[in-house]
Design a protein around this motif. Structure first.
Motif, mmCIF file in Angstrom:
data_model
loop_
_atom_site.group_PDB
_atom_site.id
_atom_site.type_symbol
_atom_site.label_atom_id
_atom_site.label_comp_id
_atom_site.label_asym_id
_atom_site.label_seq_id
_atom_site.Cartn_x
_atom_site.Cartn_y
_atom_site.Cartn_z
ATOM 1 N N ASN A 87 -36.818 -7.707 38.206
ATOM 2 C CA ASN A 87 -36.899 -8.288 39.547
ATOM 3 C C ASN A 87 -36.445 -7.289 40.602
ATOM 4 O O ASN A 87 -35.650 -6.386 40.317
ATOM 5 N N SER A 88 -36.960 -7.469 41.799
ATOM 6 C CA SER A 88 -36.529 -6.645 42.925
ATOM 7 C C SER A 88 -35.148 -7.085 43.376
ATOM 8 O O SER A 88 -34.683 -8.186 43.051
ATOM 9 N N ILE A 89 -34.493 -6.244 44.166
ATOM 10 C CA ILE A 89 -33.147 -6.569 44.646
ATOM 11 C C ILE A 89 -33.188 -7.810 45.533
ATOM 12 O O ILE A 89 -32.257 -8.625 45.524
ATOM 13 N N GLY A 90 -34.297 -7.977 46.268
ATOM 14 C CA GLY A 90 -34.420 -9.173 47.116
ATOM 15 C C GLY A 90 -34.469 -10.444 46.291
ATOM 16 O O GLY A 90 -33.831 -11.445 46.625
ATOM 17 N N THR A 91 -35.242 -10.413 45.182
ATOM 18 C CA THR A 91 -35.336 -11.589 44.317
ATOM 19 C C THR A 91 -34.006 -11.879 43.638
ATOM 20 O O THR A 91 -33.621 -13.040 43.464
ATOM 21 N N VAL A 92 -33.280 -10.816 43.245
ATOM 22 C CA VAL A 92 -31.974 -10.998 42.612
ATOM 23 C C VAL A 92 -31.014 -11.703 43.571
ATOM 24 O O VAL A 92 -30.312 -12.642 43.193
ATOM 25 N N LYS A 93 -30.996 -11.259 44.839
ATOM 26 C CA LYS A 93 -30.123 -11.898 45.825
ATOM 27 C C LYS A 93 -30.524 -13.352 46.054
ATOM 28 O O LYS A 93 -29.670 -14.250 46.126
ATOM 29 N N LYS A 94 -31.846 -13.590 46.164
ATOM 30 C CA LYS A 94 -32.318 -14.955 46.386
ATOM 31 C C LYS A 94 -32.015 -15.854 45.185
ATOM 32 O O LYS A 94 -31.763 -17.052 45.348
ATOM 33 N N ALA A 95 -32.046 -15.262 43.976
ATOM 34 C CA ALA A 95 -31.728 -16.051 42.784
ATOM 35 C C ALA A 95 -30.276 -16.497 42.814
ATOM 36 O O ALA A 95 -29.957 -17.634 42.426
ATOM 37 N N GLY A 96 -29.383 -15.607 43.260
ATOM 38 C CA GLY A 96 -27.976 -15.988 43.388
ATOM 39 C C GLY A 96 -27.795 -17.121 44.377
ATOM 40 O O GLY A 96 -27.055 -18.083 44.122
#
Length: 294
Positions: free
Chosen positions: A51-60
């Motif tokens: 996943n991209s860093i944006g998706t990782v942040k949104k997942a959190g």
């Protein structure tokens, strides 16, 4: 709150049934840190790789959102219908000159500021403001307007679902990662094949803890969390469809109360005001507009 209760029920029932059947937690507790390190580390690493860093942040943020629940509350849909009615009435009676100040600065608008919970949803407010602003420059073809709004909703919905998809893929992979941890335990056991049977039994039991944890985390923790997030995203996207229905109905030349009534029928039944309740709410909104224009 409900998530926490669910997880407690899972742990109590799973480990309680194990103890009641005569199982001993010693082997599980001894293997748990090592197996959890392998499974947790591998799954998190795979999550970061895929996943991209944006998706990782949104997942959190999505995980937190899953515990908090949907931002939509009982009165939010009634407030949204009232807001749309007020904006469309202002547009019809005063034209672009009357409504543009509200669309340009929703945070300072007397109309929008009546609904602080809706105003906090920046995507929804921008969606409503942008398409009403487009109508002030004669973009009033209802079919083109409906197509443009539907494409916008699909884009936003796709982006909102990205963290949910990432969590679901993580859940799908956890059983296999548990098998990886279990296989490592079996390899370790085979390296100690000369040990007594009681020691080998404990080592094999510890290896199987990896498979157990992978399946438990996948189907009882991460998977349900992903599905809860999906439910929340689907529910919160309903507000965009309600706004679209009212605005397109207005563009088609329907009387504003009729456009709002059609939009009301898209509100989830558990939170939808009935016809008389909506009529009362809109009468109050009419009185507020007369007072403001007096």
């Amino acid at each position: 709150m409900l998530n926490g209760v669910g997880y407690i029920v899972i742990l109590v029932c799973v480990f309680g049934s194990f103890l009641l059947s005569g199982g001993k937690l010693d082997i599980v507790l001894h293997a748990l840190p090592h197996e959890m390190l392998a499974i947790g580390g591998a799954s998190i690493g795979a999550f970061l790789v895929s996943n991209s860093i944006g998706t990782v942040k949104k997942a959190g943020i999505g995980v937190i959102h899953s515990f908090k629940g949907s931002r939509r509350k009982d009165n939010d849909y009634s407030d949204l219908l009232t807001l749309l009615f007020t904006l469309l009435t202002t547009f019809r009676t005063g034209g672009a000159t009357a409504i543009e100040p509200h669309l340009d600065n929703p945070e300072e608008s007397e109309i929008f500021s009546r609904y602080p919970r809706l105003l906090a949803d920046h995507h929804l407010i921008e969606f409503v403001a942008d398409y009403l602003r487009m109508m002030t420059v004669n973009f009033e073809d209802p079919y083109q307007l409906a197509d443009a709004m539907e494409a916008d909703i699909e884009r936003h919905h796709h982006e909102a679902l990205a963290p949910q998809h990432a969590l679901q893929i993580m859940a799908d992979g956890l059983p296999a990662i548990g098998i990886v941890a279990a296989v490592l335990g079996v390899i370790k056991t085979m390296g100690s094949i000369d040990q007594p049977a009681n020691i080998l039994g404990g080592m094999i039991g510890g290896a199987l803890v990896g498979t157990f944890l992978g399946v438990l985390l996948a189907y009882c923790f991460v998977g349900p969390l992903a599905w809860k997030l999906l439910e929340i995203v689907e529910q919160e996207s309903r507000a965009f469809h309600i706004a679209k229905t009212a605005i397109v109905g207005y563009a088609q030349g329907l009387p504003i109360p009729v456009a709002i009534e059609i939009a009301r029928r898209m509100v989830p039944s558990e939170w939808a005001p009935n016809f008389l309740q909506l009529e009362t709410i809109l009468d109050e909104a009419k009185n507020d507009l007369r007072t403001a224009n007096a």
